[in-house]
Write an enzyme that holds these catalytic residues in place. Structure first.
Site, short mmCIF file in Angstrom:
data_model
loop_
_atom_site.label_atom_id
_atom_site.label_comp_id
_atom_site.label_asym_id
_atom_site.label_seq_id
_atom_site.Cartn_x
_atom_site.Cartn_y
_atom_site.Cartn_z
N ASP A 11 0.89 -1.17 0.00
CA ASP A 11 0.00 0.00 0.00
C ASP A 11 0.93 1.21 0.00
OD1 ASP A 11 -1.54 2.18 0.76
OD2 ASP A 11 -2.65 1.08 2.30
N TYR A 228 0.48 0.33 14.86
CA TYR A 228 -0.50 0.14 13.79
C TYR A 228 -0.06 0.83 12.52
CZ TYR A 228 -4.72 -0.21 11.10
OH TYR A 228 -5.62 -0.49 10.10
N LYS A 231 -3.49 -2.89 7.83
CA LYS A 231 -3.50 -4.35 7.75
C LYS A 231 -2.56 -4.81 6.64
CE LYS A 231 -5.94 -6.58 10.77
NZ LYS A 231 -5.12 -7.08 11.87
P1 13P Z 1 -5.12 -0.60 4.87
O1 13P Z 1 -4.21 -1.59 5.54
O2 13P Z 1 -5.81 -1.20 3.69
O3 13P Z 1 -4.40 0.67 4.55
O4 13P Z 1 -6.29 -0.25 5.88
C1 13P Z 1 -5.99 0.58 6.95
C2 13P Z 1 -7.17 0.98 7.76
O5 13P Z 1 -6.97 1.47 8.87
C3 13P Z 1 -8.55 0.78 7.26
O6 13P Z 1 -9.51 1.33 8.14
MG MG Z 2 -2.66 -2.51 4.55
MG MG Z 3 -4.08 2.13 3.30
MG MG Z 4 -4.92 -2.08 2.08
#
Ligand code: 13P
Ligand code: MG
Ligand code: MG
Ligand code: MG
Ligand code: 13P
Ligand code: MG
Length: 384
Positions: A11, A228, A231
């Site tokens: 990402d 964090y 994901k």
């Molecule tokens: P991503 O890992 O797809 O960037 O998602 C992050 C997130 O906090 C979605 O609410």
């Molecule tokens: Mg992600």
């Molecule tokens: Mg993202």
């Molecule tokens: Mg993502």
């Protein structure tokens, strides 16, 4: 012909929020990929996306963990990050946790699944790309594909599948791995892979063919970064047919929208929705988590395809059920099981809250009030 199929993903910025990749970023990645094919670093390449993650799907002759291939991917993600910065996209460079490339991508943020194999006369493969979930999301479908005869008829009726498959499972908390020989060790394995936040299927091997049939990305960003950072949004390669599950057996597990960890702020259980590439843009409550399946026939290393395999009305009911499950879970708001249990929360104000109110917690009277106080003794308790 020994070739390697690598999917490397990151990402590097979201458009809008965390919902998709901007077309200019895709164009920049395709441009880099075309140059790498022309310069013969790659045999072939295809750029795809699921949600806000860019996947570089590549065939080459350098094996897994190759410095050349990983550094090409790293450079490409730097380029798409540059585009994201120019456009002010959300979380530009989100998954690039390190400032400098050093050898390979291990521990640097991007996820990757790589499989080296001797190309068969016909080599059907499926590249699965997910957004808003974690690598353990592949545990359930891999179990169904390679170990459940109610999913995969070939386990019963194909002589080359009847002996079963070996699953390589990682413990991501203690950084160790083990192989389970299935079907003999199915019940042992399920004890572990049923806990997908910690135990993740890394690969699957055919006992009869001795060939690796599946590979997943098993990085956990939050375990790498210690905070964090979104994901992992994992990817997976599955080879099909001729002693391996048929294409339809590879896709069948996704006809049930099982729940996965992820969705909003990486901190919720939500149904895993199989979608076409055009619908792989999770927006509602940053979900529901999505999975796309790109089918290729690999020939002389060339990626003939892709076919957008979930662009199929036979997955409409799974999508419908995912929406119903999403409504059901959403109504729990901040309560479990929609919100992940405290130990799995990726995003938490608990330490601050705890520090602020720690001195207001008062011990219960001691000795503790017996749990049975005020209740008549049960028949069982009365026996002595
Ligand atoms: P991503 O890992 O797809 O960037 O998602 C992050 C997130 O906090 C979605 O609410
Ligand atoms: Mg992600
Ligand atoms: Mg993202
Ligand atoms: Mg993502
Ligand atoms: P076809 O007859 O359409 O090739 O189907 C063969 C098959 O085995 C389907 O699983
Ligand atoms: Mg046929």
């Amino acid at each position: 012909l020994l070739i390697t199929l690598s999917i490397i993903k990151a990402d590097t910025g979201g458009f809008v929020g965390h919902s998709a990749v901007h077309p200019d970023m895709m164009a920049a990645a395709r441009h880099a990929m075309d140059r790498a094919v022309r310069s013969e670093l790659l045999i072939d390449g295809h750029v795809a996306s699921c949600g806000d993650d860019v996947s570089l799907i590549m065939t080459h002759r350098y094996g897994a963990d190759s410095q050349l291939i990983h550094s090409f991917a790293w450079d490409t993600f730097q380029t798409t990050t540059g585009v994201a910065r120019e456009l002010g996209l959300y979380g530009a460079g989100q998954d690039l946790l390190s400032d400098a490339f050093s050898g390979n991508l291990r521990g640097m943020g991007p996820g990757y699944a790589e499989l080296e194999f001797d190309e068969r006369p016909s080599e059907p493969v499926v590249c699965f790309l997910a957004d808003k979930t974690e690598p353990g999301a592949w545990n359930y479908p891999l179990y169904k594909m390679f170990a459940d005869p109610f999913n995969t008829a070939g386990l019963v009726i194909d002589a080359k599948m009847h002996a079963g498959f070996v699953f390589e499972v990682y413990d991501l908390f203690e950084e160790k791995w083990i192989c389970f020989d299935c079907p003999a060790e199915l019940y042992d394995m399920l004890m572990y892979i049923g806990a997908p936040a910690r135990y993740v299927v890394h690969g699957v091997r055919s006992k009869t063919l001795g060939e690796t049939a599946a590979a997943t990305s098993t990085q956990r960003l939050s375990l790498i970064a210690g905070r964090y950072v979104g994901k992992d949004d994992p990817v997976m390669i599955v080879r099909a047919q001729s002693g391996l599950p048929a294409l339809g057996e590879v896709l069948e597990p996704f006809a049930f929208p099982f729940t996965v960890g992820g969705c909003m702020r990486g901190s919720h259980h939500a149904p895993f929705m199989p979608v076409s590439v055009g619908h792989a843009h999770p927006a509602r409550f940053d979900g529901p988590p999505r999975v796309v399946a790109l089918g290729f026939q690999i020939h002389d290393g060339r990626l003939v395809g892709p076919r957008d395999l979930f662009a199929d009305p036979s997955f409409d009911e799974a999508r419908h059920q995912a929406n119903l499950a999403m409504d059901y879970l959403r109504r729990h708001g901040p309560f479990e099981p929609h919100r992940l249990p405290l130990e799995d929360l990726e995003y938490t104000t608990m330490p601050q809250i705890q520090a602020r109110i720690a001195d207001r917690w008062t011990p219960l009277p001691s000795p503790p009030v017996p749990a049975t106080a005020g209740r008549p003794a049960s028949a069982g308790a009365a026996k002595s």
